[in-house]
Scaffold this active site. Structure first.
Site, short mmCIF file in Angstrom:
data_model
loop_
_atom_site.label_atom_id
_atom_site.label_comp_id
_atom_site.label_asym_id
_atom_site.label_seq_id
_atom_site.Cartn_x
_atom_site.Cartn_y
_atom_site.Cartn_z
N ASP A 51 0.81 -1.21 0.00
CA ASP A 51 0.00 0.00 0.00
C ASP A 51 0.85 1.27 0.00
O ASP A 51 0.41 2.31 -0.47
CB ASP A 51 -0.92 0.01 1.23
CG ASP A 51 -1.90 -1.14 1.21
OD1 ASP A 51 -2.14 -1.69 0.12
OD2 ASP A 51 -2.45 -1.48 2.28
N GLY A 52 2.08 1.17 0.51
CA GLY A 52 2.96 2.34 0.54
C GLY A 52 3.31 2.86 -0.84
O GLY A 52 3.56 4.06 -1.01
N ASN A 111 -4.54 8.92 2.76
CA ASN A 111 -5.06 8.19 3.91
C ASN A 111 -5.58 9.12 5.00
O ASN A 111 -6.78 9.21 5.24
CB ASN A 111 -3.99 7.25 4.49
CG ASN A 111 -4.11 5.85 3.95
OD1 ASN A 111 -5.04 5.53 3.23
ND2 ASN A 111 -3.15 5.01 4.28
N ASP A 171 -4.91 11.69 23.26
CA ASP A 171 -3.61 11.55 22.60
C ASP A 171 -3.56 12.25 21.26
O ASP A 171 -2.47 12.45 20.71
CB ASP A 171 -3.28 10.06 22.40
CG ASP A 171 -2.84 9.41 23.70
OD1 ASP A 171 -2.67 10.15 24.69
OD2 ASP A 171 -2.68 8.18 23.73
#
Length: 497
Positions: free
Chosen positions: A229-230, A322, A352
């Site tokens: 996917d990168g 993304n 966070d």
């Protein structure tokens, strides 16, 4: 409060009759258009009424000249005809199909365009500044208005298993398809690749570029990704405006966004080059950081996008496929982030951090943080808190056309850090703001099958969605035997059990 006995039964009957009339008026329009109507002033009776209308209503009916002989209709409205626009809108063939239950079904997750009229007067105001239109994803198919010539091949880095497929694909594209193949300069520096004898024969025919220095806009017709996917995320990063069609082969670890297998790549690439492929338009987010230290007014700052994702004043302007993540970084304190939607303060995030993702990114970091999974064809933006200090702070989905503004709360103990698709990580200081909205430049991802099959296959194979051990079926005979009864099944049936 009125009870059921207080309801006028005659009025209730009339209301129900009017509702039936509303859905039966299209019968007379099968051959000729009707002249009327409003259900309040007309009673429509057909042979398929099945006794829903009494005899007194039948006696009131007339047969107008323009009606089909198979039907009996009262089509008067105080002696006047309805306007032509109403007849045209109401008695179209699509309306007849929809009301008769024969509306053609598609494999789309999006419905057809919504009805634009509400009652006799209400309409949706037309606006030339509309940012999107609802479209059936099944109709999104690839076509070429001229044959593609230049292809960019992106391979996974630091993976020796991708090198043989890479050489085989590049050699085939150059020799068999006579295409101009582009690769990154860093690819040619791979020592393992330089040892391949087949690659030496085609090395001089490759066109190279440097990431961050060369602009590929309007130079590439087609992109092929080899890896995980990168590689698709990297292709999105290279093109900060219009993106060529992307064909991704699964040669990596997860492969959620890479639906193609490399075994028969010749046939699959040929089909794509001939225009036989479906597309999934994966929306991207346009993210811009406005720095407090700058002297310009960021509300009116022109969007000067380039391959570096920076504007002339040093602020960041980048498109992500993304998600964009805002977190507390190395600080031990909670993040305290203010969230605005179209200029209105929505909430303050204490936890966070925050994830703002596309539907494509909903199956990445967002789903790990508890968000739902959204099909990439759905126009939306997801907002997901990371470990919020509130049990009621659930992920939300907002329309794709809105603008989100994220800034550090004035009383926050620490700053925040922001990253774009896991890259370009930088600090967000007090007074800085991050603006996020949907970009007009999606990533056209080529489907191996279609938009629906590819996505659900990825859910099943990569995420093991809804995979569990199957429940055993109930064995009636063994269940009865195990109950301790000595009677056989035949005896129980004979006894009437």
């Amino acid at each position: 409060m009125a009870c059921l006995s207080d309801i006028d039964l005659a009025t209730l009957h009339k209301t129900r009759l009017e509702e039936k009339i509303k859905y039966k008026l299209s019968w007379c329009a099968q051959r000729r258009p009707l002249l009327v109507t409003h259900p309040r002033d007309a009673i429509r009776v057909t042979k398929q009424t099945n006794g829903d209308v009494n005899q007194s209503d039948m006696e009131k009916c007339e047969r107008p000249r323009d009606c089909d002989s198979r039907t009996h209709d009262v089509i008067r409205k105080n002696g006047n005809e309805v306007d032509n626009e109403f007849r045209k809108d109401y008695f179209t063939s699509s309306t007849r199909r929809r009301r008769s239950g024969t509306w053609p079904r598609t494999r789309s997750l999006n419905a057809p365009s919504p009805f634009q009229q509400f009652g006799p007067c209400g309409r949706i105001m037309k606006n030339s500044a509309m940012v999107m239109q609802i479209q059936d994803p099944a109709s999104q198919r690839l076509t070429w208005y001229k044959p593609p010539l230049a292809v960019l091949v992106i391979k996974k880095v630091r993976d020796s298993t991708v090198l043989p497929p890479f050489v085989q694909l590049v050699e085939w594209l150059i020799q068999e398809k006579n295409m101009v193949v582009w690769v990154e300069v860093a690819v040619l520096e791979d020592p393992l690749l330089l040892e391949d004898k087949r690659f030496h024969k085609i090395k001089d025919k490759l066109v190279t570029f440097k990431d961050g220095k060369d602009d590929l806009t309007d130079r590439i017709d087609f992109i092929v990704c080899l890896g995980g996917d990168g590689t698709l995320l990297y292709a999105s990063l290279l093109f900060q405006k219009s993106v060529p069609p992307v064909m991704a082969f699964h040669l990596g670890s997860l492969g959620f966004l890479t639906p193609f297998q490399f075994d028969n790549f010749q046939e699959q690439v040929t089909n794509v080059l001939e225009g036989h492929a479906a597309l999934t338009l994966r929306s991207r987010l346009r993210c811009m950081i406005a720095r407090k230290s700058a002297t310009m007014d960021y509300d009116y700052l022109p969007m000067l996008e380039n391959i570096h994702g920076s504007t002339r004043d040093g602020s960041t302007n980048i498109l992500v496929l993304n998600e964009v993540v805002i977190d507390r970084g190395p600080s031990p304190y909670l993040s305290n982030i203010d969230l605005f939607l179209d200029g209105k303060h929505i909430t303050s995030v204490q936890g966070d951090g925050l994830i703002v993702s596309t539907p494509t990114g909903s199956t990445a970091y967002a789903v790990a943080a508890g968000a739902s999974m959204i099909h990439p064809s759905v126009p939306a933006i997801m907002v997901t808190p990371i470990c919020p200090h509130s049990l009621s702070f659930r992920p939300i989905v907002v329309p794709a056309g809105v603008e989100l503004k994220i800034s550090i709360s004035p009383d926050s103990r620490n700053t925040a850090w922001v990253s774009f698709d896991g890259r370009n990580r930088q600090e967000l200081l007090h007074g800085d703001s991050l603006r996020v909205t949907t970009s007009i430049y999606p990533v056209p991802s080529i489907c191996a099958q279609d938009q629906i099959s590819d996505w659900f296959d990825s859910l099943a194979e990569c995420l093991h969605w809804n995979v569990r051990k199957r429940q055993k079926c109930l064995d009636e005979l063994s269940d009865l035997t195990g109950s301790g009864s000595e009677d056989t099944l035949d005896e129980l049936v004979a006894d009437g059990h």
